[in-house]
Design an enzyme around this catalytic site. Structure first.
Site, PDB file in Angstrom:
ATOM      1  N   THR A 125       0.811  -1.216   0.000  1.00  0.00           N
ATOM      2  CA  THR A 125       0.000   0.000   0.000  1.00  0.00           C
ATOM      3  C   THR A 125       0.846   1.268   0.000  1.00  0.00           C
ATOM      4  OG1 THR A 125      -1.747  -1.163   1.193  1.00  0.00           O
ATOM      5  CG2 THR A 125      -1.829   1.241   1.216  1.00  0.00           C
ATOM      6  N   LYS A 148      -1.082  -0.835  -4.165  1.00  0.00           N
ATOM      7  CA  LYS A 148      -2.397  -0.275  -3.901  1.00  0.00           C
ATOM      8  C   LYS A 148      -2.221   1.184  -3.526  1.00  0.00           C
ATOM      9  CE  LYS A 148      -6.616  -1.095  -1.244  1.00  0.00           C
ATOM     10  NZ  LYS A 148      -7.315  -2.067  -0.375  1.00  0.00           N
ATOM     11  N   LYS A 150      -3.769   4.583  -2.097  1.00  0.00           N
ATOM     12  CA  LYS A 150      -4.842   5.234  -1.348  1.00  0.00           C
ATOM     13  C   LYS A 150      -4.955   6.682  -1.824  1.00  0.00           C
ATOM     14  CE  LYS A 150      -5.976   1.976   1.710  1.00  0.00           C
ATOM     15  NZ  LYS A 150      -7.353   1.439   1.870  1.00  0.00           N
ATOM     16  N   ASP A 175      -7.690   2.944  -4.482  1.00  0.00           N
ATOM     17  CA  ASP A 175      -8.708   2.844  -3.430  1.00  0.00           C
ATOM     18  C   ASP A 175      -9.035   4.222  -2.851  1.00  0.00           C
ATOM     19  OD1 ASP A 175     -10.428   2.090  -1.450  1.00  0.00           O
ATOM     20  OD2 ASP A 175      -8.959   1.011  -0.240  1.00  0.00           O
ATOM     21  N   GLU A 201     -11.268   0.397  -6.345  1.00  0.00           N
ATOM     22  CA  GLU A 201     -11.929  -0.181  -5.175  1.00  0.00           C
ATOM     23  C   GLU A 201     -12.803   0.847  -4.454  1.00  0.00           C
ATOM     24  OE1 GLU A 201     -10.696  -2.418  -0.986  1.00  0.00           O
ATOM     25  OE2 GLU A 201      -9.170  -1.981  -2.493  1.00  0.00           O
ATOM     26  N   ASP A 224     -16.062  -2.852  -1.548  1.00  0.00           N
ATOM     27  CA  ASP A 224     -15.452  -3.154  -0.247  1.00  0.00           C
ATOM     28  C   ASP A 224     -16.469  -2.847   0.845  1.00  0.00           C
ATOM     29  OD1 ASP A 224     -13.942  -3.550   2.012  1.00  0.00           O
ATOM     30  OD2 ASP A 224     -12.446  -2.030   1.572  1.00  0.00           O
ATOM     31  N   LYS A 246     -13.239  -9.591   3.298  1.00  0.00           N
ATOM     32  CA  LYS A 246     -12.436  -9.365   4.497  1.00  0.00           C
ATOM     33  C   LYS A 246     -13.061 -10.138   5.652  1.00  0.00           C
ATOM     34  CE  LYS A 246     -10.749  -4.691   3.393  1.00  0.00           C
ATOM     35  NZ  LYS A 246     -10.854  -3.256   3.744  1.00  0.00           N
ATOM     36  N   CYS A 274      -7.787  -6.939   4.043  1.00  0.00           N
ATOM     37  CA  CYS A 274      -7.608  -7.032   5.491  1.00  0.00           C
ATOM     38  C   CYS A 274      -7.637  -5.642   6.101  1.00  0.00           C
ATOM     39  CB  CYS A 274      -6.278  -7.715   5.831  1.00  0.00           C
ATOM     40  SG  CYS A 274      -4.806  -6.743   5.384  1.00  0.00           S
ATOM     41  N   ASP A 296      -4.711  -8.372  -1.088  1.00  0.00           N
ATOM     42  CA  ASP A 296      -4.213  -7.178  -0.397  1.00  0.00           C
ATOM     43  C   ASP A 296      -4.138  -7.498   1.098  1.00  0.00           C
ATOM     44  OD1 ASP A 296      -3.553  -4.605   0.445  1.00  0.00           O
ATOM     45  OD2 ASP A 296      -5.648  -3.949   0.444  1.00  0.00           O
ATOM     46  N   ASP A 298      -1.325  -6.818   3.268  1.00  0.00           N
ATOM     47  CA  ASP A 298      -0.073  -6.271   3.804  1.00  0.00           C
ATOM     48  C   ASP A 298      -0.240  -5.619   5.174  1.00  0.00           C
ATOM     49  OD1 ASP A 298      -1.433  -3.969   3.030  1.00  0.00           O
ATOM     50  OD2 ASP A 298       0.342  -2.972   2.215  1.00  0.00           O
TER      51      ASP A 298
END
Length: 329
Positions: A125, A148, A150, A175, A201, A224, A246, A274, A296, A298
């Protein structure tokens, strides 16, 4: 001998602040559960998430509410009616999976009829920052197979372009964590295509994502916050092509497996995600990751110190925990 159940809060400091559209995290608050049956102990972990109305106190209270039932022998199927989806049920459910594996001498993978978890590419991320800072972060892990990003609604185009320039070969997941409206998503379409983004996402807020029905984002869109359990899937039709599974949302591995199977049955792609948590949260999720299109996991890599024997990162490839860490025979 009657089972015993204990639950406790642990605050796990991060080595670097974790910034997303709705705030900054500097530590992971988790609740761990241990269920003892004779000399055998099973462990599980849940990460309370304020976005879903959860707190450490509420999760501990939910677990306390089922303690007697679990100690009297309630199994994972019973939990589905005794507890709502969420971090509390996740911690208890995963502890029961671990307990069953250790007591039976049959691993979770063997019970599921799947291979033991192995090496798997997992997104690293890049948290929200200035485009320049995000480019530096991406450059440091540009070798990783998946990154990923953010973002929020402030300057996502510059942030995405900066990361893509710094990591030209990585698959990118973007995301926004529910921070975009239709106007922003429309403006970002060309950027997502040009940056070769593999997945977008949860761009819109859950409950305010009806405009995604028939919307062409230019890239696949993943749910999500809009999906927690299998019963949520019917409402996603026409809005999302992928669902993020998740365990903390679904309420454990049992319900997460149901969600992943139901998503596949509807022709949807599957992502395993997660919360920021320790490897005790990630070990069960690896059993979903093995059948996912995107991974994903991490979360533990952000901790200043993970649990001994936990998962490890090898250049963007997640290495499974040490034998016996969780769910082994």
């Amino acid at each position: 001998m009657r089972r015993t159940l204990t639950a406790q809060h642990e605050c796990l400091p991060l080595h670097t602040p974790f910034r997303i559209s709705r705030g900054v995290k500097t530590a992971a608050d988790v609740v761990t559960v241990a269920i003892r049956d004779g000399d055998t102990v099973g462990r599980g972990e849940g990460a309370p998430y304020p976005r879903y109305g959860e707190s450490v106190a509420s999760v501990l209270a939910q677990i306390a509410g089922v303690r007697e039932a679990v100690c009297d022998g309630a199994d994972r199927q019973a939990l589905l009616t005794l507890m709502p989806p969420g971090a509390a049920r996740n911690a208890v459910d995963c502890a029961l999976w671990d307990l069953e594996a250790r007591a039976s001498g049959r691993s979770v993978a063997a019970s599921l009829g799947t291979p033991e978890p192995g090496r798997i590419a997992s997104a690293l991320t890049i948290v929200i920052d200035t485009p320049q800072a995000m480019a530096r972060a991406a450059s440091a892990v540009a070798h990783a197979p998946v990154l990923k990003i953010k973002v929020d609604a402030n300057d996502p185009a510059a942030q995405i372009r900066a990361v893509r320039a710094a990591a030209p070969d990585a698959a990118l997941i973007v995301d926004p964590n529910e921070s975009w409206d239709e106007a922003v998503a429309t403006a970002m379409r060309a950027v997502l295509i040009d940056a070769r983004v593999a997945l977008l996402e949860q761009p819109a807020a859950a409950g305010a994502d009806a405009w995604l029905s028939g919307f062409d984002a230019g890239v696949p869109v993943c749910a999500d916050e809009s999906v927690h359990v299998a019963a949520d899937l019917d409402a996603l039709a026409g809005r999302y092509g992928v669902v993020n599974v998740k365990l903390d949302k679904a309420g454990g591995l049992t319900a997460a497996l149901d969600l992943a199977r139901a998503a596949r049955a509807r022709g949807l792609g599957v992502m395993t995600g997660c919360m920021v948590a320790s490897s005790l949260s990630i070990a069960p999720a690896l059993h979903i990751a093995s059948v996912s299109d995107f991974v994903d996991l991490d979360g533990p890599l952000w901790l200043a110190e993970d649990r001994a024997g936990g998962v490890r990162d090898d250049g963007g490839v997640l290495m499974p925990p040490a034998p016996g860490f969780w769910g082994g025979a």
